[in-house]
Scaffold this motif. Structure first.
Motif, mmCIF file in Angstrom:
data_model
loop_
_atom_site.group_PDB
_atom_site.id
_atom_site.type_symbol
_atom_site.label_atom_id
_atom_site.label_comp_id
_atom_site.label_asym_id
_atom_site.label_seq_id
_atom_site.Cartn_x
_atom_site.Cartn_y
_atom_site.Cartn_z
ATOM 1 N N LEU A 100 2.464 4.920 5.679
ATOM 2 C CA LEU A 100 1.570 5.648 6.598
ATOM 3 C C LEU A 100 1.037 6.949 5.988
ATOM 4 C CD1 LEU A 100 2.876 5.387 10.274
ATOM 5 C CD2 LEU A 100 1.052 4.108 9.149
ATOM 6 N N GLY A 101 1.763 7.506 5.007
ATOM 7 C CA GLY A 101 1.331 8.770 4.406
ATOM 8 C C GLY A 101 0.534 8.528 3.138
ATOM 9 N N LEU A 102 -0.772 8.242 3.285
ATOM 10 C CA LEU A 102 -1.615 7.936 2.128
ATOM 11 C C LEU A 102 -2.486 9.138 1.773
ATOM 12 C CD1 LEU A 102 -2.674 4.311 3.093
ATOM 13 C CD2 LEU A 102 -1.112 4.986 1.251
ATOM 14 N N THR A 122 11.778 2.782 8.326
ATOM 15 C CA THR A 122 11.778 4.223 8.076
ATOM 16 C C THR A 122 12.390 4.488 6.709
ATOM 17 O OG1 THR A 122 12.085 4.543 10.440
ATOM 18 C CG2 THR A 122 12.453 6.442 9.053
ATOM 19 N N LYS A 123 11.706 5.291 5.904
ATOM 20 C CA LYS A 123 12.237 5.665 4.585
ATOM 21 C C LYS A 123 13.354 6.682 4.763
ATOM 22 C CE LYS A 123 7.764 5.218 2.304
ATOM 23 N NZ LYS A 123 6.696 5.989 1.631
ATOM 24 N N PRO A 124 14.425 6.649 3.976
ATOM 25 C CA PRO A 124 14.655 5.632 2.936
ATOM 26 C C PRO A 124 15.195 4.341 3.544
ATOM 27 C CG PRO A 124 16.463 7.201 2.994
ATOM 28 C CD PRO A 124 15.484 7.648 4.039
ATOM 29 N N VAL A 168 0.870 -1.180 0.000
ATOM 30 C CA VAL A 168 0.000 0.000 0.000
ATOM 31 C C VAL A 168 0.901 1.222 0.000
ATOM 32 C CG1 VAL A 168 -1.960 1.113 1.101
ATOM 33 C CG2 VAL A 168 -1.598 -1.340 1.432
ATOM 34 N N GLU A 169 1.025 1.843 -1.132
ATOM 35 C CA GLU A 169 2.011 2.919 -1.310
ATOM 36 C C GLU A 169 1.550 3.817 -2.447
ATOM 37 O OE1 GLU A 169 4.373 5.417 -1.141
ATOM 38 O OE2 GLU A 169 5.536 3.907 -0.030
ATOM 39 N N ASP A 170 1.406 5.124 -2.189
ATOM 40 C CA ASP A 170 0.946 6.029 -3.244
ATOM 41 C C ASP A 170 2.087 6.548 -4.111
ATOM 42 O OD1 ASP A 170 1.644 7.439 -0.795
ATOM 43 O OD2 ASP A 170 1.073 9.264 -1.849
ATOM 44 N N ASP A 171 3.320 6.481 -3.616
ATOM 45 C CA ASP A 171 4.456 6.964 -4.409
ATOM 46 C C ASP A 171 4.766 5.943 -5.512
ATOM 47 O OD1 ASP A 171 7.186 7.207 -5.315
ATOM 48 O OD2 ASP A 171 7.534 8.585 -3.652
HETATM 49 CA CA CA Z 1 3.069 8.299 0.785
#
Ligand code: CA
Length: 240
Positions: free
Chosen positions: A53-55, A101-103, A7-10
């Protein structure tokens, strides 16, 4: 074969995860928002979810809680760009099993996914003794300990000692018990060799962590000395 829901918007991260997981032999479903992720979770019952987490549509922690209710036995790994410890703690409280944690490095991500799937029983080919202790992953059957995807150059006894300590994180283990389990049932000589090996193990883990920390923050377990008793492996807090 296990099914992983990403689940990732990027689009850059999403497609990189999709292809890396596919090459590693997993089936992958990639969704770009929380609503689509919940639909897939209901329909496909994935073994593991990688959740950004940032969707765009819904708060990631809300999705995390809803996924946990839908998928009681699946592993949920949270991906967060935020470095604040509070988010990591909230993620874990919302039902996540682990976080990155990204990256993050794809090598580390794949190692974690493999270890989690083995432990959850979704993949049976591996050894179920594998341990994930923050950024430290111990692959028992491969006799490999990695931190942030970098293999620590451990000697045989150091690796055995780490495996023994990692079987009971947070539990005090006496010197005699460690000596008997890692060396020999009939050991009766000096236990100074234990301290020498613990010192070497700490040094090699620290050196590997120094290399790995260049790529991002780490969480590492600490080997605590218990004077007059033995040692304890304490699972650490995130180091930003
Ligand atoms: Ca995101």
């Amino acid at each position: 074969m296990s099914l992983v829901l990403v689940v990732e918007d990027d689009p850059t991260i999403g497609s990189a995860l999709q292809s890396a997981l596919g090459v590693a032999g997993h089936s992958v479903i990639w969704k770009r928002d929380g609503g689509a992720a919940l639909e897939s979770a209901r329909a496909a019952a994935p073994d593991l979810v990688l959740l950004d987490l940032g969707l765009p549509d819904v708060d990631g922690l809300t999705i995390c809680r809803e996924l946990r209710m839908l998928l009681s036995s699946a592993v949920i790994v949270v991906l967060t760009a935020r470095r604040e410890q509070i988010d990591i703690v909230s993620g874990l409280e919302s039902g996540a099993d682990d976080y990155l944690t990204k990256p993050f490095s794809v090598v580390e991500l794949l190692a974690r996914v493999r270890a989690h799937l083995r432990r959850s029983g979704a993949e049976t080919s591996g050894n179920d003794d594998d341990a994930v202790l923050g950024s430290l992953i111990i692959d028992v059957s491969g006799r490999r300990a990695t931190i942030g995807g970098i293999e620590a150059p451990l000697r045989a006894r150091e690796f055995d000692l780490l495996v023994r300590l990692s079987r009971q994180p947070g539990v005090a283990i006496g010197r005699a018990e460690l000596m008997a389990d890692v060396w020999d049932e009939n050991w009766f000589g000096s236990t100074k060799t234990l301290d020498v090996h613990v010192a070497a193990l700490r040094r090699r883990l620290r050196e590997t962590a120094d290399l790995a920390s260049m790529a991002g923050p780490l969480t590492l377990p600490v080997i605590t000395t218990l004077r007059g008793h033995g040692y304890r492996l304490d699972v650490g807090r995130p180091i930003a």
